[in-house]
Write an enzyme that holds these catalytic residues in place. Structure first.
Site, PDB file in Angstrom:
ATOM      1  N   GLU A 122       0.866  -1.175   0.000  1.00 25.63           N
ATOM      2  CA  GLU A 122       0.000   0.000   0.000  1.00 25.63           C
ATOM      3  C   GLU A 122       0.903   1.225   0.000  1.00 25.63           C
ATOM      4  O   GLU A 122       1.555   1.522   1.005  1.00 25.63           O
ATOM      5  CB  GLU A 122      -0.918  -0.013   1.216  1.00 25.63           C
ATOM      6  CG  GLU A 122      -1.960   1.090   1.194  1.00 25.63           C
ATOM      7  CD  GLU A 122      -2.900   0.994   2.385  1.00 25.63           C
ATOM      8  OE1 GLU A 122      -3.843   0.194   2.331  1.00 25.63           O
ATOM      9  OE2 GLU A 122      -2.674   1.721   3.372  1.00 25.63           O
TER      10      GLU A 122
ATOM     11  N   ASP B 263      -3.570  10.257  10.017  1.00 20.43           N
ATOM     12  CA  ASP B 263      -2.202   9.845  10.333  1.00 20.43           C
ATOM     13  C   ASP B 263      -1.707  10.393  11.659  1.00 20.43           C
ATOM     14  O   ASP B 263      -1.860  11.575  11.971  1.00 20.43           O
ATOM     15  CB  ASP B 263      -1.254  10.280   9.216  1.00 20.43           C
ATOM     16  CG  ASP B 263      -1.511   9.517   7.929  1.00 20.43           C
ATOM     17  OD1 ASP B 263      -1.970   8.373   8.018  1.00 20.43           O
ATOM     18  OD2 ASP B 263      -1.269  10.082   6.839  1.00 20.43           O
TER      19      ASP B 263
END
Length: 272
Positions: A52, A63
């Site tokens: 990925e 994140d």
């Protein structure tokens, strides 16, 4: 089901296997141009069925600190969207893994969704995951992905209502990404396995698209615990931290060694 590329078809076949799929995440251009390709190749050899590749973004709401820092380093190296397509192409051509892209919606929208999907498919990717895809853009991206033969991988928020999940799953193909925790990437605490199991059962009532999990899978032991409830496990921050500590070939070796431990944890001993 619409016609998909050979890469997308391979992802479908892999997720249908009884042994869970292992996915490894790395931002393009991190820890440095060229070393990202080297690292991705090593991750594949270490057991990653899926690579990925992240499209670095300066404002990434999902994140945590590790991947945020990795994105920042990549951007400092000048990584742009065309570099991501090149990284995808080289990873697809030089590894046995299926390659995906994880991105946020803004760069896709700015590039033009149909163009983005077409160039991604041409580079050899199987699909894209866009965790902040706004409800009003779900159908637009679904059309773009379908026209390029890509899987429309969908992020399924734990806090979503059944109505919201139905809207997401109606357009999904390839996989549904069910986060193991509700926080940001890089979470290193415990996981409520019962809660994750209950969420996957909710998704299975709404869709027959395979479910993978990530976010908070910080140790091989946790990967082993969640693997029986999903078709795949994706790990990012533990791999990225190795390269933040040592942004060189030694860090790539450490990242691959870490990936190998995660891959082994979700597979029977005879297959490790």
């Amino acid at each position: 089901m619409y016609d998909v590329t050979s890469a997308a078809a391979r992802l479908t076949d892999r997720l249908a296997q009884p042994i869970p799929t292992f996915g490894a995440y790395l931002p393009a251009g991190f820890p440095a141009p060229g070393l990202d390709i080297e690292t991705l190749q090593m991750l594949s050899v270490a057991g990653a069925d899926v690579l990925e590749i992240g499209l670095p973004h300066p404002h990434a709401p999902l994140d945590g600190p590790a991947i945020t820092a990795a994105n920042q380093r990549s951007l400092e190296h000048g990584t742009q969207i065309q570099h991501v397509f090149t990284t995808v192409r080289r990873a697809a051509e030089t590894t046995q893994a299926t390659v995906l892209v994880m991105t946020y919606w803004e760069p896709v929208r700015a590039h033009d969704p149909r163009r983005f999907a077409r160039e991604l498919a041409d580079a050899g990717a199987a699909g894209a995951l866009i965790p902040d895809l706004p409800p009003e853009a779900i159908a637009e991206w679904a059309v773009a992905a379908r026209s390029a033969g890509l899987h429309n991988l969908q992020f399924t928020p734990r806090q979503a209502t059944d109505t919201e999940l139905s809207q997401v799953t109606a357009h999904a193909s390839g996989w549904l990404y069910a986060p193991a925790v509700t926080g940001r990437t890089g979470y290193q605490g415990s996981i409520d396995i019962a809660s994750l199991k209950a969420f996957t059962l909710r998704l299975k009532r709404l869709s027959d698209v395979p479910i993978v999990t990530g976010v908070g899978i910080s140790t091989p032991e946790l990967a082993e615990q969640v693997a029986s409830h999903v078709a795949g496990v994706v790990v990012g921050s533990p791999i990225v931290r190795c390269l933040l500590r040592s942004p060189d070939s030694a860090g790539a070796v450490a990242a691959a060694d870490t990936a190998a431990l995660f891959a082994a944890s979700i597979r029977p001993p005879a297959l490790t």
